[in-house]
Structures are given as structure tokens and as C-alpha cells.
Design an enzyme around this catalytic site. Structure first.
Site, PDB file in Angstrom:
ATOM      1  N   GLY A 296       0.828  -1.218   0.000  1.00  0.00           N
ATOM      2  CA  GLY A 296       0.000   0.000   0.000  1.00  0.00           C
ATOM      3  C   GLY A 296       0.854   1.256   0.000  1.00  0.00           C
ATOM      4  O   GLY A 296       0.543   2.239   0.674  1.00  0.00           O
TER       5      GLY A 296
ATOM      6  N   ASN B  35       0.692  -2.813   5.392  1.00  0.00           N
ATOM      7  CA  ASN B  35      -0.133  -1.601   5.488  1.00  0.00           C
ATOM      8  C   ASN B  35      -1.330  -1.609   4.541  1.00  0.00           C
ATOM      9  O   ASN B  35      -2.358  -0.986   4.831  1.00  0.00           O
ATOM     10  CB  ASN B  35       0.779  -0.391   5.190  1.00  0.00           C
ATOM     11  CG  ASN B  35       0.010   0.859   4.856  1.00  0.00           C
ATOM     12  OD1 ASN B  35      -0.558   1.499   5.725  1.00  0.00           O
ATOM     13  ND2 ASN B  35      -0.032   1.208   3.566  1.00  0.00           N
TER      14      ASN B  35
ATOM     15  N   TYR C 289     -15.561  -4.095   8.699  1.00  0.00           N
ATOM     16  CA  TYR C 289     -14.222  -3.467   8.739  1.00  0.00           C
ATOM     17  C   TYR C 289     -13.603  -3.701  10.119  1.00  0.00           C
ATOM     18  O   TYR C 289     -12.426  -4.075  10.224  1.00  0.00           O
ATOM     19  CB  TYR C 289     -14.312  -1.967   8.424  1.00  0.00           C
ATOM     20  CG  TYR C 289     -12.955  -1.284   8.502  1.00  0.00           C
ATOM     21  CD1 TYR C 289     -11.949  -1.602   7.591  1.00  0.00           C
ATOM     22  CD2 TYR C 289     -12.674  -0.349   9.499  1.00  0.00           C
ATOM     23  CE1 TYR C 289     -10.693  -0.996   7.666  1.00  0.00           C
ATOM     24  CE2 TYR C 289     -11.429   0.261   9.583  1.00  0.00           C
ATOM     25  CZ  TYR C 289     -10.441  -0.070   8.661  1.00  0.00           C
ATOM     26  OH  TYR C 289      -9.194   0.526   8.741  1.00  0.00           O
TER      27      TYR C 289
ATOM     28  N   LYS D  34     -10.128  -5.695  11.169  1.00  0.00           N
ATOM     29  CA  LYS D  34      -9.008  -5.111  11.924  1.00  0.00           C
ATOM     30  C   LYS D  34      -8.835  -5.800  13.290  1.00  0.00           C
ATOM     31  O   LYS D  34      -7.719  -5.854  13.814  1.00  0.00           O
ATOM     32  CB  LYS D  34      -9.195  -3.599  12.072  1.00  0.00           C
ATOM     33  CG  LYS D  34      -8.989  -2.857  10.758  1.00  0.00           C
ATOM     34  CD  LYS D  34      -7.554  -3.025  10.224  1.00  0.00           C
ATOM     35  CE  LYS D  34      -7.288  -2.223   8.977  1.00  0.00           C
ATOM     36  NZ  LYS D  34      -5.878  -2.309   8.527  1.00  0.00           N
TER      37      LYS D  34
ATOM     38  N   GLY E 294      -6.109   5.935  14.883  1.00  0.00           N
ATOM     39  CA  GLY E 294      -7.481   6.437  14.760  1.00  0.00           C
ATOM     40  C   GLY E 294      -7.591   7.141  13.412  1.00  0.00           C
ATOM     41  O   GLY E 294      -6.922   6.750  12.440  1.00  0.00           O
TER      42      GLY E 294
HETATM   43  P1  NDP Z   1      -5.206   4.828   1.437  1.00  0.00           P
HETATM   44  O1  NDP Z   1      -6.487   4.502   0.747  1.00  0.00           O
HETATM   45  O2  NDP Z   1      -4.599   6.152   1.214  1.00  0.00           O
HETATM   46  O3  NDP Z   1      -4.116   3.709   1.099  1.00  0.00           O
HETATM   47  C1  NDP Z   1      -4.429   2.360   1.007  1.00  0.00           C
HETATM   48  C2  NDP Z   1      -3.275   1.643   0.316  1.00  0.00           C
HETATM   49  O4  NDP Z   1      -3.589   0.233   0.277  1.00  0.00           O
HETATM   50  C3  NDP Z   1      -3.074   2.104  -1.108  1.00  0.00           C
HETATM   51  O5  NDP Z   1      -1.702   2.285  -1.360  1.00  0.00           O
HETATM   52  C4  NDP Z   1      -3.626   0.981  -1.950  1.00  0.00           C
HETATM   53  O6  NDP Z   1      -2.870   0.842  -3.141  1.00  0.00           O
HETATM   54  C5  NDP Z   1      -3.385  -0.232  -1.052  1.00  0.00           C
HETATM   55  N1  NDP Z   1      -4.328  -1.293  -1.355  1.00  0.00           N
HETATM   56  C6  NDP Z   1      -5.680  -1.262  -1.183  1.00  0.00           C
HETATM   57  N2  NDP Z   1      -6.227  -2.380  -1.666  1.00  0.00           N
HETATM   58  C7  NDP Z   1      -5.217  -3.124  -2.163  1.00  0.00           C
HETATM   59  C8  NDP Z   1      -5.152  -4.390  -2.816  1.00  0.00           C
HETATM   60  N3  NDP Z   1      -6.251  -5.107  -3.066  1.00  0.00           N
HETATM   61  N4  NDP Z   1      -3.940  -4.850  -3.195  1.00  0.00           N
HETATM   62  C9  NDP Z   1      -2.822  -4.137  -2.984  1.00  0.00           C
HETATM   63  N5  NDP Z   1      -2.805  -2.945  -2.362  1.00  0.00           N
HETATM   64  C10 NDP Z   1      -3.995  -2.445  -1.967  1.00  0.00           C
HETATM   65  O7  NDP Z   1      -5.498   4.590   2.993  1.00  0.00           O
HETATM   66  P2  NDP Z   1      -4.564   4.661   4.289  1.00  0.00           P
HETATM   67  O8  NDP Z   1      -3.194   5.071   3.978  1.00  0.00           O
HETATM   68  O9  NDP Z   1      -5.319   5.427   5.302  1.00  0.00           O
HETATM   69  O10 NDP Z   1      -4.615   3.126   4.721  1.00  0.00           O
HETATM   70  C11 NDP Z   1      -3.452   2.369   5.021  1.00  0.00           C
HETATM   71  C12 NDP Z   1      -3.769   1.395   6.145  1.00  0.00           C
HETATM   72  O11 NDP Z   1      -4.081   2.131   7.326  1.00  0.00           O
HETATM   73  C13 NDP Z   1      -4.979   0.492   5.881  1.00  0.00           C
HETATM   74  O12 NDP Z   1      -4.679  -0.808   6.346  1.00  0.00           O
HETATM   75  C14 NDP Z   1      -6.081   1.116   6.728  1.00  0.00           C
HETATM   76  O13 NDP Z   1      -7.045   0.187   7.100  1.00  0.00           O
HETATM   77  C15 NDP Z   1      -5.261   1.606   7.906  1.00  0.00           C
HETATM   78  N6  NDP Z   1      -5.880   2.640   8.716  1.00  0.00           N
HETATM   79  C16 NDP Z   1      -6.288   3.822   8.158  1.00  0.00           C
HETATM   80  C17 NDP Z   1      -6.859   4.798   8.948  1.00  0.00           C
HETATM   81  C18 NDP Z   1      -7.401   6.082   8.399  1.00  0.00           C
HETATM   82  O14 NDP Z   1      -8.207   6.733   9.091  1.00  0.00           O
HETATM   83  N7  NDP Z   1      -6.979   6.502   7.228  1.00  0.00           N
HETATM   84  C19 NDP Z   1      -7.003   4.591  10.398  1.00  0.00           C
HETATM   85  C20 NDP Z   1      -6.555   3.315  10.863  1.00  0.00           C
HETATM   86  C21 NDP Z   1      -6.000   2.394  10.049  1.00  0.00           C
HETATM   87  P3  NDP Z   1      -3.490   0.573  -4.589  1.00  0.00           P
HETATM   88  O15 NDP Z   1      -4.868   1.165  -4.632  1.00  0.00           O
HETATM   89  O16 NDP Z   1      -2.509   1.211  -5.520  1.00  0.00           O
HETATM   90  O17 NDP Z   1      -3.487  -0.905  -4.689  1.00  0.00           O
HETATM   91  C1  8X3 Z   2      -9.770   3.672  10.124  1.00  0.00           C
HETATM   92  C2  8X3 Z   2     -10.325   4.406  11.275  1.00  0.00           C
HETATM   93  O1  8X3 Z   2     -12.395   4.960  12.612  1.00  0.00           O
HETATM   94  O2  8X3 Z   2     -12.584   5.068  10.202  1.00  0.00           O
HETATM   95  O3  8X3 Z   2      -9.321   2.414  10.472  1.00  0.00           O
HETATM   96  O4  8X3 Z   2     -12.461   2.953  11.324  1.00  0.00           O
HETATM   97  S1  8X3 Z   2     -12.016   4.324  11.334  1.00  0.00           S
END
Ligand code: NDP
Ligand code: 8X3
Length: 254
Positions: free
Chosen positions: A12, A88, A154, A158, A185
């Protein structure tokens, strides 16, 4: 004497937390294997970070078991010793009650957030076991510690990451491999655009009226975690915006 280089594989890496972590690691001289599905974005990031460190990109969907193993096996020799794995890649798909939720969204969350993380780990762990060294960091979520309405699947995905983090630590720490998770968060990334399927206006409302975490905040913490001495393993870290006390308690200032 030449300092041994350190190589990190980040899933990611094409946006949000993964991209910010790649940028932070590059500042610190860590060589990078950047993974994601959006090839053009990975290529752009590679061009910019190659000025600082060695960068290789792998384009695959973590749901595609064969592609995960094929791509990781394809790494050239100078990238095939992976010291740091940042699990990630992941997203939420939809925000709906269980009676209204879509099967496709449920499949996506379980297949990406849980099974994809397992496939990537399984492809990389053997080399860490052979070297009795390595560090795996899972990006979990506050949603892996609490459950909120309309987020059951979701949150379940997690919570599974939380369980895998604990179990993998028990299996791998005795072999010299560190395992830990960071549970953020609300972080302002493309996360909500994906959750709301490109509805940018709805996505923006998630971060309105308070100061959310930024991807760089998490990237800084990831670097802190991986830069501790070998005997220190930060096993489980919950990181919230100051405005967010729980999944549902957010102090909106506007
Ligand atoms: P983004 O949507 O900005 O990034 C998600 C990344 O995951 C992208 O680079 C995407 O790349 C990759 N990804 C998604 N699906 C796939 C797939 N099927 N195969 C390969 N790569 C994939 O979100 P975030 O940076 O916020 O998310 C990163 C992590 O943090 C996630 O695990 C999310 O659950 C977690 N998280 C996020 C929070 C938030 O509030 N933003 C809070 C808590 C946790 P591409 O599309 O190029 O494949
Ligand atoms: C992402 C944070 O609160 O949208 O994991 O589930 S929340």
C-alpha cells in the site's frame, strides 16, 4: 567498512500512510520495495525516492495469492533480503449496517485486510526465519480495538489483524523476528474516498471540524518503532488524534 543496507517492503505504498512511510524511510537511507496496484503512482514515487535510496516496485493485488508469491519471488538479488515488512495495504469498503451491507464489500475487506496480509507475510517470513532476523509491522486500526455501528465487517477485519499480530508475535519472536502493530485512529488519507467509493464530498466530511492525524504522523511513528534497539519491540501501539477519544467520540471544534 560499508554499512549493511536495510531493505523495507511496504504494501500500500501508492498513497496515504504507506507512501508517507516510504518517504520517511528514504530520508533515513532505507532501501525500498514499494507495492500496490496503481503502477503509475509507484513509478512516480520510485523516480522521486531513487535520488536517495535504491527502490524497486512490485505491482500486485494482495488478494491474488499467486501474484503475491510470484512477485515477491521475482525480486532481484539485491532486493531479496527483506529486513522490514510493513503490512499496510488495506481499506474500508462501505459504512453500512449488517442488514444493508454488500457481500462484495465484505469480501474486499476480509480478502485485502486479512487474507492479503497473510499471503504477503507467508511469502516473506521464511527468509526472516532462515536469518533469525526481521521486523514485521502491521497497520491495524482503532477499529481493531473497538467496534462502531455500521462498521462491523471493517472492525472485524481489523480485530483479525490485532489477533494475527499477537499470534505472529508468539510464533516469531522466539525466532528473533520482531512483530508489532500500530493502530491509528482517524488519519486523513484516501481512506474515506475508498470507503465512500469516490464520493469526495462525503469523504471530506469525515475530517471536517477537527484536526485528524496525517499520514506523516504515522510514518514518523513507524520510523520510531523500527529504529529502536534490537532488544526493544514496540508490540502494540494505539495512536489517536487528540480530538478523538474513541471511535465515536470526536471533539468537533467548528
Ligand atoms: P489509502 O487509501 O490512502 O491507502 C491504502 C493503500 O492500500 C493504497 O496504497 C492501496 O494501493 C493499497 N491497497 C488497497 N487495496 C489493495 C489491494 N487489493 N492490493 C494491494 N494494495 C492495496 O489509505 P490509508 O493510507 O489510510 O490506509 C493504510 C492502512 O491504514 C490500511 O490498512 C487502513 O485500514 C489503515 N488505517 C487507516 C486509517 C485512516 O483513518 N486513514 C485509520 C486506521 C487504520 P493501490 O490502490 O494502488 O493498490
Ligand atoms: C480507520 C479508522 O475509525 O474510520 O481504520 O475505522 S475508522
Amino acid at each position: 567498512m560499508t554499512k549493511k543496507s536495510v531493505t523495507a517492503l511496504i504494501t500500500g505504498a501508492s498513497s496515504g500512510i504507506g507512501k508517507a512511510t516510504a518517504e520517511r524511510f528514504a530520508q533515513e537511507g532505507i532501501d525500498l520495495i514499494l507495492c500496490g496496484r496503481r503502477e503509475a503512482r509507484l513509478a512516480e514515487l520510485k523516480t522521486s525516492l531513487s535520488k536517495k535510496v535504491r527502490v524497486h516496485t512490485l505491482c500486485f493485488d494482495v488478494r491474488d495469492k499467486k501474484a503475491v508469491f510470484r512477485e515477491i519471488a521475482s525480486l532481484p538479488e539485491d532486493f531479496n533480503t527483506i529486513d522490514l515488512l510493513i503490512n499496510n495495504a488495506g481499506n474500508a469498503h462501505g459504512l453500512e449496517t449488517v442488514q444493508e451491507g454488500s457481500l462484495d464489500d465484505w469480501d474486499a475487506m476480509m480478502d485485502i485486510n486479512v487474507k492479503g496480509l497473510l499471503y504477503v507475510s507467508k511469502a516473506i517470513i521464511p527468509q526472516m526465519v532462515a536469518r533469525e532476523n526481521g521486523h514485521i509491522i502491521h497497520i491495524g486500526s482503532l477499529a481493531g480495538k473497538e467496534v462502531y455501528a455500521k462498521g462491523s465487517v471493517y472492525c472485524a477485519s481489523k480485530h483479525a489483524v490485532d489477533a494475527l499480530n499477537q499470534g505472529m508475535r508468539m510464533d516469531l519472536n522466539p525466532l528473533g523476528i520482531k512483530v508489532g502493530a500500530i493502530h491509528p485512529g482517524l488519519v486523513e488519507t484516501e481512506f474515506s474516498d475508498v470507503r465512500f467509493k469516490g464520493d469526495a464530498d462525503r469523504a471530506k466530511t469525515v475530517y471536517q471540524g477537527y484536526q485528524a492525524l496525517q499520514a506523516v504522523d504515522i510514518a514518523d511513528i513507524i520510523y520510531f518503532v523500527i529504529s529502536r534497539p534490537y532488544h526493544v519491540n514496540i508490540a502494540d501501539l494505539l495512536v489517536l488524534p487528540t480530538a478523538q477519544a474513541s471511535s465515536t467520540q470526536i471533539k468537533k471544534t467548528l
